[in-house]
Design an enzyme around this catalytic site. Structure first.
Site, PDB file in Angstrom:
ATOM      1  N   LYS A  90       0.831  -1.202   0.000  1.00 37.11           N
ATOM      2  CA  LYS A  90       0.000   0.000   0.000  1.00 37.11           C
ATOM      3  C   LYS A  90       0.867   1.254   0.000  1.00 37.11           C
ATOM      4  CE  LYS A  90      -1.552   2.417   3.314  1.00 37.11           C
ATOM      5  NZ  LYS A  90      -2.134   2.973   4.556  1.00 37.11           N
TER       6      LYS A  90
ATOM      7  N   ASP B 284      -6.484   1.307   1.138  1.00 42.93           N
ATOM      8  CA  ASP B 284      -6.457   1.539   2.582  1.00 42.93           C
ATOM      9  C   ASP B 284      -7.791   1.107   3.175  1.00 42.93           C
ATOM     10  OD1 ASP B 284      -8.240   3.491   1.791  1.00 42.93           O
ATOM     11  OD2 ASP B 284      -7.304   5.099   2.940  1.00 42.93           O
TER      12      ASP B 284
END
Length: 259
Positions: free
Chosen positions: A151, A169
């Site tokens: 991420k 997220d």
């Protein structure tokens, strides 16, 4: 008269599937048509023509640090801690010169700050030793930095280097499932599905549009459907309104505003 011997289910399966080859899982199909997907992102583009990430940074290095620190913390909380830190340490070497103990002092208001301070020093050391103090541009290289996962790497690739990616997220994971855009149990699964369905010409900003939509409209506790510009297109079973909010450009983002 003896009855014929029945073939076992295993024999039948082998006949219908010679060699025992694994059957391919059916290809993912979004609950939305191509036209609906196009309309969703078209509206987001009008609402927020130039969406931005809300972590304060001054260069790719400070962005890597900020994103790594944001795990299990709010952007506003990270910004509050890093404003002073980045004034004295905006390069890997300056961060190393500062040292782990002083880094801890700057970020002690952030959750898991002890471990995060170790990672900041370790990733700074690797950047100096392996990459000449420069932040690499590829995901494969970025994820070798301590404290940097997929991420974080995707965020850095997008925000620092302009490479279209989807960093999943908590906000994106939630709304991808809630509105049935790209349901999945893991961030990687959702990322893979989103990359397949988002129209290519909207991909560069899609990451931020989805995060901001999840943060300010399709909120975790209760989605604010009356403020949603895609309420009529949305296929969520939780939605409380079918009438889209007026499609107008929102005020310019103030980076560092509280959530």
């Amino acid at each position: 008269m003896t009855s014929p011997i029945k073939k076992s289910s295993t024999q039948t399966l082998k006949k219908s599937n010679p060699g025992g080859a694994k059957r391919k899982a059916p290809a993912f199909r979004s609950a939305y048509s191509r036209a609906e997907l196009e309309e969703i992102f078209r509206r987001f583009s009008i609402q927020r023509p130039e969406p931005k990430g809300e972590l304060e940074h001054v260069n790719p290095f400070t962005l890597v640090v900020a994103v790594a620190l944001s795990a299990q913390a709010t952007d506003a909380g990270v910004n509050k801690a890093t404003r002073a830190l980045f004034k004295v340490a905006d390069t890997p070497q300056k961060m190393l010169d500062l040292g782990e103990e002083k880094v801890r002092d700057y970020i002690k208001t952030i959750g898991l700050y002890r471990n995060k301070a170790k990672n900041v020093i370790a990733l700074s050391q690797r950047l100096v030793d392996v990459y000449g103090g420069e932040v690499p541009k590829t995901r494969e290289e970025l994820v070798t930095l301590p404290g940097v996962g997929r991420k974080t790497a995707n965020v850095v690739m997008s925000m620092a280097f302009g490479i279209p990616t989807i960093a999943v997220d908590t906000h994106i994971l939630r709304i991808a499932n809630r509105i049935r855009l790209a349901p999945g149990k893991t961030p990687d699964e959702v990322e893979d599905k989103l990359l397949k369905i988002i129209p290519k010409h909207w991909l560069f900003h899609a990451h931020h549009w989805l995060i901001l939509h999840g943060r300010y409209c399709c909120k975790a506790r209760r989605p604010e459907c009356e403020r949603c510009v895609i309420a009529d297109v949305c296929k969520s079973g939780e939605k409380t309104c079918d009438v889209p909010a007026p499609l107008v450009e929102l005020p310019q983002q103030i980076i560092g505003a509280t959530e």
